[in-house]
Scaffold this active site. Structure first.
Site, PDB file in Angstrom:
ATOM      1  N   GLU A   1       1.906  -7.706   7.724  1.00 41.19           N
ATOM      2  CA  GLU A   1       2.649  -6.791   7.670  1.00 41.19           C
ATOM      3  C   GLU A   1       3.196  -6.379   6.773  1.00 41.19           C
ATOM      4  O   GLU A   1       3.766  -5.510   6.488  1.00 41.19           O
ATOM      5  CB  GLU A   1       3.422  -6.206   9.403  1.00 41.19           C
ATOM      6  CG  GLU A   1       2.465  -6.199  10.366  1.00 41.19           C
ATOM      7  CD  GLU A   1       0.947  -5.581  10.322  1.00 41.19           C
ATOM      8  OE1 GLU A   1       0.095  -6.413  10.509  1.00 41.19           O
ATOM      9  OE2 GLU A   1       0.721  -4.229   9.713  1.00 41.19           O
TER      10      GLU A   1
ATOM     11  N   PRO B   1       1.256  -1.130  -0.187  1.00 38.63           N
ATOM     12  CA  PRO B   1       0.083  -0.169  -0.438  1.00 38.63           C
ATOM     13  C   PRO B   1       1.470   1.431   0.022  1.00 38.63           C
ATOM     14  O   PRO B   1       0.786   1.914  -0.222  1.00 38.63           O
ATOM     15  CB  PRO B   1      -1.157  -0.155   1.142  1.00 38.63           C
ATOM     16  CG  PRO B   1      -0.590  -0.796   2.150  1.00 38.63           C
ATOM     17  CD  PRO B   1       0.699  -1.929   0.858  1.00 38.63           C
TER      18      PRO B   1
ATOM     19  N   ASP C   1      -8.337   2.011 -25.224  1.00 37.79           N
ATOM     20  CA  ASP C   1      -7.503   1.951 -24.254  1.00 37.79           C
ATOM     21  C   ASP C   1      -7.507   3.077 -23.395  1.00 37.79           C
ATOM     22  O   ASP C   1      -7.661   4.653 -23.507  1.00 37.79           O
ATOM     23  CB  ASP C   1      -6.607   1.201 -22.846  1.00 37.79           C
ATOM     24  CG  ASP C   1      -6.634  -0.162 -23.312  1.00 37.79           C
ATOM     25  OD1 ASP C   1      -5.794  -1.236 -23.140  1.00 37.79           O
ATOM     26  OD2 ASP C   1      -7.704  -0.905 -23.656  1.00 37.79           O
TER      27      ASP C   1
ATOM     28  N   ARG D   1      -3.238  -8.324 -21.208  1.00 40.35           N
ATOM     29  CA  ARG D   1      -4.368  -8.134 -22.271  1.00 40.35           C
ATOM     30  C   ARG D   1      -3.128  -7.083 -23.337  1.00 40.35           C
ATOM     31  O   ARG D   1      -3.787  -6.981 -24.237  1.00 40.35           O
ATOM     32  CB  ARG D   1      -5.182  -7.199 -21.745  1.00 40.35           C
ATOM     33  CG  ARG D   1      -4.791  -6.130 -21.077  1.00 40.35           C
ATOM     34  CD  ARG D   1      -6.338  -5.499 -20.160  1.00 40.35           C
ATOM     35  NE  ARG D   1      -7.020  -4.750 -21.366  1.00 40.35           N
ATOM     36  CZ  ARG D   1      -7.235  -4.116 -21.802  1.00 40.35           C
ATOM     37  NH1 ARG D   1      -5.960  -3.247 -21.473  1.00 40.35           N
ATOM     38  NH2 ARG D   1      -8.277  -3.856 -23.526  1.00 40.35           N
TER      39      ARG D   1
HETATM   40  C1  JD8 Z   1       0.948  -5.586  -0.593  1.00 38.84           C
HETATM   41  C2  JD8 Z   1       0.076  -7.122   3.601  1.00 38.84           C
HETATM   42  C3  JD8 Z   1      -1.766  -6.317   4.216  1.00 38.84           C
HETATM   43  C4  JD8 Z   1      -0.913  -3.995   4.596  1.00 38.84           C
HETATM   44  C5  JD8 Z   1      -1.109  -4.272   7.276  1.00 38.84           C
HETATM   45  C6  JD8 Z   1      -3.262  -4.829   6.513  1.00 38.84           C
HETATM   46  C7  JD8 Z   1      -1.382  -2.799  -2.452  1.00 38.84           C
HETATM   47  N1  JD8 Z   1      -3.271  -1.157  -2.740  1.00 38.84           N
HETATM   48  C8  JD8 Z   1      -3.141  -2.077  -2.066  1.00 38.84           C
HETATM   49  N2  JD8 Z   1      -3.528  -1.961  -0.152  1.00 38.84           N
HETATM   50  N3  JD8 Z   1      -3.107  -2.934  -0.233  1.00 38.84           N
HETATM   51  C9  JD8 Z   1      -2.383  -3.365  -0.231  1.00 38.84           C
HETATM   52  C10 JD8 Z   1      -1.512  -4.434  -0.240  1.00 38.84           C
HETATM   53  C11 JD8 Z   1      -1.834  -5.332   1.229  1.00 38.84           C
HETATM   54  C12 JD8 Z   1      -0.434  -5.250   1.723  1.00 38.84           C
HETATM   55  C13 JD8 Z   1      -0.009  -6.356   1.321  1.00 38.84           C
HETATM   56  C14 JD8 Z   1      -0.178  -5.511  -0.530  1.00 38.84           C
HETATM   57  C15 JD8 Z   1       1.624  -7.328   2.164  1.00 38.84           C
HETATM   58  N4  JD8 Z   1      -0.611  -6.012   3.659  1.00 38.84           N
HETATM   59  C16 JD8 Z   1      -1.008  -5.776   5.381  1.00 38.84           C
HETATM   60  C17 JD8 Z   1       0.068  -3.001   5.761  1.00 38.84           C
HETATM   61  C18 JD8 Z   1      -0.937  -2.821   7.007  1.00 38.84           C
HETATM   62  N5  JD8 Z   1      -1.638  -5.278   6.873  1.00 38.84           N
HETATM   63  C19 JD8 Z   1      -2.039  -2.772  -2.124  1.00 38.84           C
HETATM   64  N6  JD8 Z   1      -0.835  -3.121  -3.758  1.00 38.84           N
END
Ligand code: JD8
Length: 282
Positions: free
Chosen positions: A121, A94, A178, A163
């Site tokens: 995490e 994220p 697109d 794609r």
């Molecule tokens: C990888 C673990 C969960 C995230 C604690 C919730 C992408 N756009 C996006 N939103 N969330 C992700 C994502 C979440 C992930 C992982 C991607 C690995 N988590 C964790 C940090 C807070 N938990 C993502 N691309």
């Protein structure tokens, strides 16, 4: 294109067996390899995580397991391709750079992508640092919302990139059409679409679409796409390239601004947008 995915849930990627990606694999355009991360654990519990240094919630994925897995998969890929190529390592998070159509087009030029979706995490940050010194390692996010892991993000990216590979999309549609595709009207959302019957539950198909008049139809579709973008994604509309707006486009933008200002009193949300028509026009 070769794609490797290392995950503790390789079964999550079953959707890549069906539809467009499934056909791309059958045709050998996309060569996807799934790997179980726990295959590189040493202990009877197949542990892949541990408590975070500095305390705090949740668990962090251990660097040694990912290091062993990524090294092995790179070695496997090189053994198959016989060349000293290296993959582009893509780690969904994220806190990553936004994954966009532009990034998808960039990845579609790569011969080899290695995805490292995490859970908990996330992965100990030394892993990206380690590989970032040896190959291109990207931390990317698919959007401003929080998922439970990276697998769903990898599914999104593999489809968005897959794609775009030559031979994957039938000629019914070319990627040049697109939304967000670079070119004349990048950042223009798709307009509304219709098919038979001409009347459904009292809802009629816009007359122009039944006219057979291709010029008017193209113009109507562009107007609808412009209005939808102005309405739903003003930040994209603000990035319209004035050079690519013809006189009629500018008229649509101005009308939208006038309607918006008529609707929204001073200082209301979107009021800022009202300004756009002027600077778009010149
Ligand atoms: C990888 C673990 C969960 C995230 C604690 C919730 C992408 N756009 C996006 N939103 N969330 C992700 C994502 C979440 C992930 C992982 C991607 C690995 N988590 C964790 C940090 C807070 N938990 C993502 N691309």
């Amino acid at each position: 294109m070769r794609v490797d995915i290392i995950s503790i849930f390789p079964e999550y990627f079953a959707p890549l067996d069906v539809s467009l990606m499934g056909k791309a694999r059958e045709r050998g355009i996309l060569d996807i390899h799934l790997h179980q991360l726990r295959d590189w654990t040493q202990d009877v519990h197949k542990t892949v995580d541990d408590t975070p240094y500095g305390g705090g919630p949740g668990m962090v994925m251990k660097p040694e397991i990912w290091g062993a897995a990524v090294d092995a998969v790179i070695g496997e890929g090189r053994a198959v391709s016989g060349e000293d190529t290296l993959p582009r390592l893509i780690v969904p998070t994220p806190s990553g750079r936004p994954f966009t159509q532009e990034v998808a087009l960039e990845y579609a030029k790569e011969p080899w992508l290695l995805f490292a979706p995490a859970r908990y995490e996330g992965i100990d940050s030394r892993v990206v640092a380690e590989y970032g010194a040896r190959l291109r390692a990207d931390e990317v996010s698919i959007g401003d919302y929080v998922l439970a892991g990276g697998e769903a993000a990898v599914l999104v990216m593999v489809e968005a990139v897959g794609r775009l590979l030559p031979g994957v999309l039938g000629n019914a549609r070319s990627v040049a059409d697109d939304s967000f595709a670079p070119g004349a009207m990048a950042n223009l959302l798709e307009g509304p679409v219709y098919t038979k019957p001409p009347v459904w539950r009292g809802h009629e198909v816009p007359e122009v679409l039944l006219s057979g008049h291709h010029g008017r139809i193209a113009r109507w579709r562009r107007d609808e796409a412009l209005r939808r973008t102005l309405e739903r994604r003003p930040e994209l509309a603000a990035r319209f390239d004035p050079e690519s707006l013809d006189k009629h486009d500018r008229r649509v933008v101005e009308e939208f601004g006038e309607r918006r200002s008529a609707a929204a009193p001073e200082g209301a949300p979107g009021a800022a947008f009202r300004e756009a028509p002027e600077d778009v026009a010149d």
